[in-house]
Every structure is written in structure tokens, then in C-alpha cells.
Scaffold this active site. Sequence first.
Site, PDB file in Angstrom:
ATOM      1  N   SER A  23      -4.136   0.198  -2.496  1.00 12.92           N
ATOM      2  CA  SER A  23      -4.715   1.461  -2.298  1.00 12.92           C
ATOM      3  C   SER A  23      -6.158   1.174  -1.131  1.00 12.92           C
ATOM      4  O   SER A  23      -5.532   1.396   0.068  1.00 12.92           O
ATOM      5  CB  SER A  23      -6.376   1.106  -3.729  1.00 12.92           C
ATOM      6  OG  SER A  23      -6.993   1.940  -4.331  1.00 12.92           O
ATOM      7  N   ARG A  32     -16.725   5.913 -12.320  1.00  9.21           N
ATOM      8  CA  ARG A  32     -16.021   4.496 -13.463  1.00  9.21           C
ATOM      9  C   ARG A  32     -14.752   5.627 -14.273  1.00  9.21           C
ATOM     10  O   ARG A  32     -13.514   5.267 -13.574  1.00  9.21           O
ATOM     11  CB  ARG A  32     -16.407   3.752 -13.779  1.00  9.21           C
ATOM     12  CG  ARG A  32     -14.977   2.476 -14.102  1.00  9.21           C
ATOM     13  CD  ARG A  32     -14.134   2.633 -12.717  1.00  9.21           C
ATOM     14  NE  ARG A  32     -13.342   0.841 -12.883  1.00  9.21           N
ATOM     15  CZ  ARG A  32     -12.567   0.101 -12.019  1.00  9.21           C
ATOM     16  NH1 ARG A  32     -12.948   0.685 -10.545  1.00  9.21           N
ATOM     17  NH2 ARG A  32     -12.539  -0.684 -12.477  1.00  9.21           N
ATOM     18  N   ASP A  49       2.259   8.289  -9.737  1.00  7.82           N
ATOM     19  CA  ASP A  49       0.621   7.360  -9.099  1.00  7.82           C
ATOM     20  C   ASP A  49       0.227   8.911  -9.091  1.00  7.82           C
ATOM     21  O   ASP A  49       0.652   9.584  -8.707  1.00  7.82           O
ATOM     22  CB  ASP A  49       0.979   7.104  -7.937  1.00  7.82           C
ATOM     23  CG  ASP A  49      -0.403   6.349  -7.561  1.00  7.82           C
ATOM     24  OD1 ASP A  49      -1.661   7.208  -8.088  1.00  7.82           O
ATOM     25  OD2 ASP A  49      -0.442   5.626  -6.412  1.00  7.82           O
ATOM     26  N   HIS A  70      -1.091   4.422 -10.455  1.00  5.30           N
ATOM     27  CA  HIS A  70      -2.222   4.332  -9.285  1.00  5.30           C
ATOM     28  C   HIS A  70      -2.511   2.526 -10.216  1.00  5.30           C
ATOM     29  O   HIS A  70      -1.809   1.134  -8.499  1.00  5.30           O
ATOM     30  CB  HIS A  70      -3.182   4.543  -9.161  1.00  5.30           C
ATOM     31  CG  HIS A  70      -4.117   3.916  -8.002  1.00  5.30           C
ATOM     32  ND1 HIS A  70      -3.557   3.659  -6.309  1.00  5.30           N
ATOM     33  CD2 HIS A  70      -4.961   3.556  -8.053  1.00  5.30           C
ATOM     34  CE1 HIS A  70      -3.601   3.593  -5.748  1.00  5.30           C
ATOM     35  NE2 HIS A  70      -5.232   3.379  -5.999  1.00  5.30           N
ATOM     36  N   ASP A  71      -2.881   2.472 -10.816  1.00  8.42           N
ATOM     37  CA  ASP A  71      -2.729   1.054 -11.537  1.00  8.42           C
ATOM     38  C   ASP A  71      -1.649  -0.142 -11.865  1.00  8.42           C
ATOM     39  O   ASP A  71      -1.931  -0.794 -11.716  1.00  8.42           O
ATOM     40  CB  ASP A  71      -3.470   0.520 -12.596  1.00  8.42           C
ATOM     41  CG  ASP A  71      -5.391   1.168 -11.713  1.00  8.42           C
ATOM     42  OD1 ASP A  71      -5.210   0.884 -11.050  1.00  8.42           O
ATOM     43  OD2 ASP A  71      -5.823   0.761 -13.486  1.00  8.42           O
TER      44      ASP A  71
END
Length: 355
Positions: free
Chosen positions: A150, A216, A303, A332-333
Site C-alpha cells: 500500500s 476510518r 482489491d 486490499h487487506d
Amino acid sequence: MNLTMNLKSPYLIIDMAQETYTNEDPLKLESGEFLPGFQLAYTTQGHLNTSKDNVIWVIHALTGDANVQEWWSGLVGEDKFYDPTKHFIVCANLLGSCYGSTQPLSENPKTGKPYYYDFPHLTTKDMALSLDLLREHLGIMEINTLIGGSLGGQVALEWAYLLKHKVKNTVILASNAKTSPWTIGFNETQRMAIESDSTWGQSTPEAGKKGLEAARAIAMLSYRHPENFAENQADAEDKTDQFRVSSYLRYQGNKLANRFNALSYWTLTKTMDSHDLGRGRGGVKKALSEIPSRVLAIGVDRDLLFLREESQFIAQNVQLGTYREIQSPYGHDAFLIEYSQLSYILSSFYLEAND
């Protein structure tokens, strides 16, 4: 850092340590501004071998820290893929982050007060330059593997360009060579959430805290894939309110706001937005073509934030590029979660180098 030399051994023994590097000289930033000195918190694990060619340098993502063995425990640690009994592992907290490095709440030596909103704009090139000064301080002449995901991948790619032949392998996970309008858009919505906090603009460490919670929550929607939410956050019964996913996002927002600060978050997302390896270098393709190290670009099939096509683009345009893909509903994680797939991909990459 704890350094000891065993006179009967050819190895420089470096214990697991968390230290702070201080550079008192002004750092000229890409913007033309100067940062009047800075600090970087960093950790080291393992030891340098006699040829000093076993350095693994890890660069963390947006809200990570230098304790790589904690947030990447399935990949870094004793008996893991990057084992400190075999490698010398370095990880530094990025400039602008709030885990021991110089950031908006640090004291501005010109005023004797925290920078707050006067903290200068940083780019990934600035971060790479600061890491290179730390490398020189540690006496590291060659990096075997530079790895990051990232934002960490963006900084790693920038640094690989600057290091040239000083790095042998560069591993870029779920990242890109230039930040897309899509990713900038996600980051802008998060900053808008922070701006909407009535405390934003105040010169206090708590400024923007509630806004950061909302930011967040927005970010979590880009870090995961809808399949992951459907599997883990679906409600077991018909409901009209108080949904599980609502509680989950509020929890994640509160959790980050209690360990991070909005000013650092603002700074780092701006850094991510400005990432462009080709700026001032004749464009992205030309800049990528000038990276001599072996490059492994790893994408994630689902992602939503850094599309796999962006990782493919990196592999296609560097001199020695390889593309591999993680299959995962985590989106993505996945680069922080899918350790088995990562270990297999990395093993294959290193084996190919020995063929």
C-alpha cells in the site's frame, strides 16, 4: 540500537531493538520546503552476516509502525518466512507518522511548539530520502530485499528507484507507481470527514478525533471486498436498524482514533495522493524502466483500492519484473492476512533468482 562484536565470531550481533535515529541537518523536501531536522523510530531484528547481504527492509502501510513482527506476524519472526535468525530485518516508522517519528504533533524547533497544521507536505520521495539517511547511519551498503504494501509499497518503489543497484529485490504489494484518481477520491472523502469535526483547526492533540473515526470507517469500505462484509457482517435475522456492519465500522473508527491522530492521518493520506514515480523523470513508464532490481509486484484479485492492473503495470514496465496475485475475499487487506499465499509467492520468487 544494541551493537556487540564477538571477537571469535565473524558476525556483528544485533539484538532485537527499538531505537530512534536523529538527523539534525535540514531535509530539503520535494516541495522546496525544508524540514529542520527529523527523527525516525525504527526496529532491527537479527544480525548482519559476514558479507552483509541479508538485509530485509520492511516499509509499513498507512497507519502501521516499526514493530513489523506484530502487524506482519505471519511473515516476520522466528521460524517465519523472514526469520531474524537468518536475516537482518529493519523497519522504520515513516516520517509524518505518530509512532515515534517526526510528525505534526512534534515540536517545531523554530517555534518551540508543535507543528500542528504547519507541518510541511511530504511526498513518497521525501520519505524514501529520509529512509536512505537512516540506511547510511546504520552502515548498510546493500539491501537484499525491500518490501512494502500500500503506502509502504509506494515508498518502497520510490526508494528502489533512488537506490538503483544498492537493492537486489524489490517486493511491492497491493500498490502502484502513481496514485489513481479513484484512490485520491477515497482519501479526499476521509479528509472531508475530518474537516467536518468541529475541533478540526484547533491546536490540540485531540483535534479531529471524531472526524478520524468517520474517516476510518470510510477507509474500511475500501480495504475489504463486499464478499468479506457479506460473509462476516451479515445479520442473522431480519432487521431495520442496528446492523452488525454499522457496529463493526464504528468499532474500527474508534479503535484507530484511540491509537492514531488526525493530523498524521491527514499528512499521510496527502503523501499517498502525491505519489507519482514519473514526476520530473519523463513519466511513469520511463521511471519504472530505470529500476534495475528484480521487482515482484503482487496484486490482489479483489482489491478495490489498488487495482491488480496497477501491480501488473509495475511488473510490465520495470527491467526485471514479475507479477503474482493473491486470491482473497479480504480485498486490499489481503496482503496483511494471506500469509500462506504470500509465503508461497515469495518462495517462488527467490527460487527463480537461483535458477
